[in-house]
Design an enzyme around this catalytic site. Structure first.
Site, mmCIF file in Angstrom:
data_model
loop_
_atom_site.group_PDB
_atom_site.id
_atom_site.type_symbol
_atom_site.label_atom_id
_atom_site.label_comp_id
_atom_site.label_asym_id
_atom_site.label_seq_id
_atom_site.Cartn_x
_atom_site.Cartn_y
_atom_site.Cartn_z
ATOM 1 N N ASP A 25 -2.535 0.767 6.258
ATOM 2 C CA ASP A 25 -2.872 1.530 5.046
ATOM 3 C C ASP A 25 -2.750 3.039 5.283
ATOM 4 O O ASP A 25 -2.961 3.516 6.400
ATOM 5 C CB ASP A 25 -4.307 1.176 4.621
ATOM 6 C CG ASP A 25 -4.577 1.532 3.167
ATOM 7 O OD1 ASP A 25 -3.620 1.820 2.417
ATOM 8 O OD2 ASP A 25 -5.765 1.521 2.775
ATOM 9 N N GLY A 28 0.743 6.413 1.497
ATOM 10 C CA GLY A 28 0.771 7.333 0.359
ATOM 11 C C GLY A 28 0.080 8.645 0.697
ATOM 12 O O GLY A 28 0.603 9.734 0.416
ATOM 13 N N TRP A 30 -0.421 9.900 3.639
ATOM 14 C CA TRP A 30 0.374 10.601 4.669
ATOM 15 C C TRP A 30 1.458 11.438 3.991
ATOM 16 O O TRP A 30 1.669 12.607 4.343
ATOM 17 C CB TRP A 30 0.997 9.559 5.613
ATOM 18 C CG TRP A 30 1.782 10.118 6.761
ATOM 19 C CD1 TRP A 30 1.310 10.371 8.017
ATOM 20 C CD2 TRP A 30 3.171 10.483 6.772
ATOM 21 N NE1 TRP A 30 2.328 10.861 8.808
ATOM 22 C CE2 TRP A 30 3.472 10.942 8.083
ATOM 23 C CE3 TRP A 30 4.180 10.453 5.819
ATOM 24 C CZ2 TRP A 30 4.745 11.378 8.446
ATOM 25 C CZ3 TRP A 30 5.443 10.890 6.187
ATOM 26 C CH2 TRP A 30 5.721 11.346 7.477
ATOM 27 N N SER A 70 0.573 -6.833 -0.925
ATOM 28 C CA SER A 70 -0.442 -7.784 -1.401
ATOM 29 C C SER A 70 -0.099 -8.285 -2.800
ATOM 30 O O SER A 70 0.679 -7.658 -3.526
ATOM 31 C CB SER A 70 -1.822 -7.115 -1.413
ATOM 32 O OG SER A 70 -1.931 -6.235 -2.512
ATOM 33 N N ASN A 73 -0.541 -5.602 -5.136
ATOM 34 C CA ASN A 73 0.344 -4.425 -5.101
ATOM 35 C C ASN A 73 1.396 -4.439 -6.212
ATOM 36 O O ASN A 73 2.046 -3.425 -6.480
ATOM 37 C CB ASN A 73 1.033 -4.271 -3.730
ATOM 38 C CG ASN A 73 0.090 -3.785 -2.634
ATOM 39 O OD1 ASN A 73 0.222 -4.172 -1.478
ATOM 40 N ND2 ASN A 73 -0.870 -2.928 -2.975
ATOM 41 N N SER A 200 -9.418 -6.067 1.289
ATOM 42 C CA SER A 200 -8.388 -6.079 0.240
ATOM 43 C C SER A 200 -7.637 -7.423 0.175
ATOM 44 O O SER A 200 -6.401 -7.450 0.075
ATOM 45 C CB SER A 200 -7.398 -4.931 0.445
ATOM 46 O OG SER A 200 -8.060 -3.686 0.390
HETATM 47 C C1 IPE Z 1 -3.847 -3.289 1.262
HETATM 48 O O1 IPE Z 1 -3.778 -1.937 0.995
HETATM 49 C C2 IPE Z 1 -2.473 -3.908 1.194
HETATM 50 C C3 IPE Z 1 -1.522 -3.507 2.228
HETATM 51 C C4 IPE Z 1 -1.763 -2.724 3.240
HETATM 52 C C5 IPE Z 1 -0.216 -4.079 2.106
HETATM 53 P P1 IPE Z 1 -4.051 -1.332 -0.461
HETATM 54 O O2 IPE Z 1 -3.858 0.129 -0.327
HETATM 55 O O3 IPE Z 1 -3.207 -2.033 -1.454
HETATM 56 O O4 IPE Z 1 -5.561 -1.720 -0.712
HETATM 57 P P2 IPE Z 1 -6.664 -1.065 -1.673
HETATM 58 O O5 IPE Z 1 -6.064 -1.032 -3.058
HETATM 59 O O6 IPE Z 1 -6.938 0.302 -1.164
HETATM 60 O O7 IPE Z 1 -7.848 -1.966 -1.556
HETATM 61 C C1 IPE Z 2 -0.088 1.113 2.587
HETATM 62 O O1 IPE Z 2 -0.082 2.422 2.140
HETATM 63 C C2 IPE Z 2 1.162 0.366 2.223
HETATM 64 C C3 IPE Z 2 0.980 -0.600 1.147
HETATM 65 C C4 IPE Z 2 -0.104 -0.865 0.509
HETATM 66 C C5 IPE Z 2 2.143 -1.340 0.769
HETATM 67 P P1 IPE Z 2 -0.579 2.822 0.694
HETATM 68 O O2 IPE Z 2 0.624 2.920 -0.194
HETATM 69 O O3 IPE Z 2 -1.639 1.936 0.209
HETATM 70 O O4 IPE Z 2 -1.126 4.275 0.991
HETATM 71 P P2 IPE Z 2 -2.426 4.958 0.376
HETATM 72 O O5 IPE Z 2 -3.565 4.022 0.549
HETATM 73 O O6 IPE Z 2 -2.122 5.218 -1.069
HETATM 74 O O7 IPE Z 2 -2.584 6.224 1.162
HETATM 75 MG MG MG Z 3 -3.667 1.977 0.330
#
Ligand code: IPE
Ligand code: IPE
Ligand code: MG
Length: 253
Positions: A25, A28, A30, A70, A73, A200
């Site tokens: 996680d 985004g 980063w 997920s 997602n 999650s």
């Molecule tokens: C969990 O991360 C899913 C993956 C890392 C693929 P999310 O960023 O989707 O989870 P929430 O929404 O913060 O719980």
């Molecule tokens: C994890 O990074 C990757 C996936 C969930 C696919 P995020 O995209 O959730 O990054 P943040 O949580 O917004 O920083």
């Molecule tokens: Mg995330």
């Protein structure tokens, strides 16, 4: 000289963990911190994944399960969903040959329905191409949800009942063996990066007695050092499984 000091250093079996799962996680955040599009964060996340996979066997890890996408997602904007789907193409194209040579078996956890047809085909090919490998198991959860997986396991049992194959009510082994992770070693450690502290919907059943380690690093910055740090934290934990701490043996008078 005691047996201990006679043993050559490094000859002891590693103290685990055998099976590590990672919620990757923070891609985004980063990217945001650098004023870059989220897609760049996801791309860098793939590099972090490659570094981490390469470091795992040296730490005694035999199975790594990572959360790539997920079932929730899908609710992200369509361009981000399509970026994330595209990463499967990039990852498999750039790393499959190395995985195959390194003795890694790739298994993708999650529902195939709903995935673009070409992605489903890439996944199937990659699984078939590495099916003979047994040195290391890499499980990538993609279009995966712990609840969906539990539902699928329960449905499989129900179908066996309807087909007259069993009359037994569903039991623990039916679930364990019906999940996407069936056959993998018991889950020892779940790592989540980025500072969030929740599952999650990841590996809900398998997490029952896994140790949880939350690390503040954002996923694109992850690598061998961070993984080793998590493993060392794990090795200091005492796993009791509902029992009592192991007491030192009493010396009789
Ligand atoms: C969990 O991360 C899913 C993956 C890392 C693929 P999310 O960023 O989707 O989870 P929430 O929404 O913060 O719980
Ligand atoms: C994890 O990074 C990757 C996936 C969930 C696919 P995020 O995209 O959730 O990054 P943040 O949580 O917004 O920083
Ligand atoms: Mg995330």
């Amino acid at each position: 000289m005691t047996a201990d000091s006679a043993a050559p250093s490094g000859s002891r079996p590693p103290a685990g963990p055998r099976h590590v799962a990672i919620i990757m996680d923070g891609n985004g955040r980063w990217a945001k911190a650098r004023g870059l599009p989220r897609a760049v964060g996801h791309r860098e996340g793939v590099q972090a994944l490659k570094r981490t996979i390469q470091a795992a066997p040296d730490l005694g890890i035999q199975c790594l399960t990572v959360f790539g996408f997920s079932t929730e997602n899908w609710s992200r904007p369509p361009d981000e969903v399509s970026d994330l789907m595209g990463l499967v193409r990039t990852y498999v194209a750039s790393d499959l040959a190395r995985l195959e040579k390194a003795g890694v078996r790739l298994r993708v956890l999650g529902r195939r329905e709903g995935l673009p047809a070409d992605i489903a085909a890439i996944i199937e090919r990659a699984e078939a191409q590495t099916a003979h490998n047994d040195r290391f198991l890499l499980q990538v959860a993609f279009n995966y949800g712990g609840r969906a997986d539990l539902i699928d396991a329960a449905r499989r049992h129900m179908q066996r009942m309807l087909a007259g194959e069993t009359i037994e009510p569903i039991g623990e082994a039916d679930i364990t063996d019906g999940l996407a992770t069936a056959g993998s070693p018991p889950l020892d450690l779940i790592i989540r990066t980025s500072g969030e502290q929740r599952l999650s919907n990841f590996l809900l059943w398998e997490a029952a007695y896994a140790e949880l380690v939350f690390q503040d690093v954002l996923w694109p910055d992850y690598g061998p050092k961070a993984l080793e740090e998590a493993v060392l934290i794990f090795r200091q934990r005492e796993r009791r499984y509902g029992g009592r701490a192991v007491e030192p043996a009493r010396v009789s008078a």
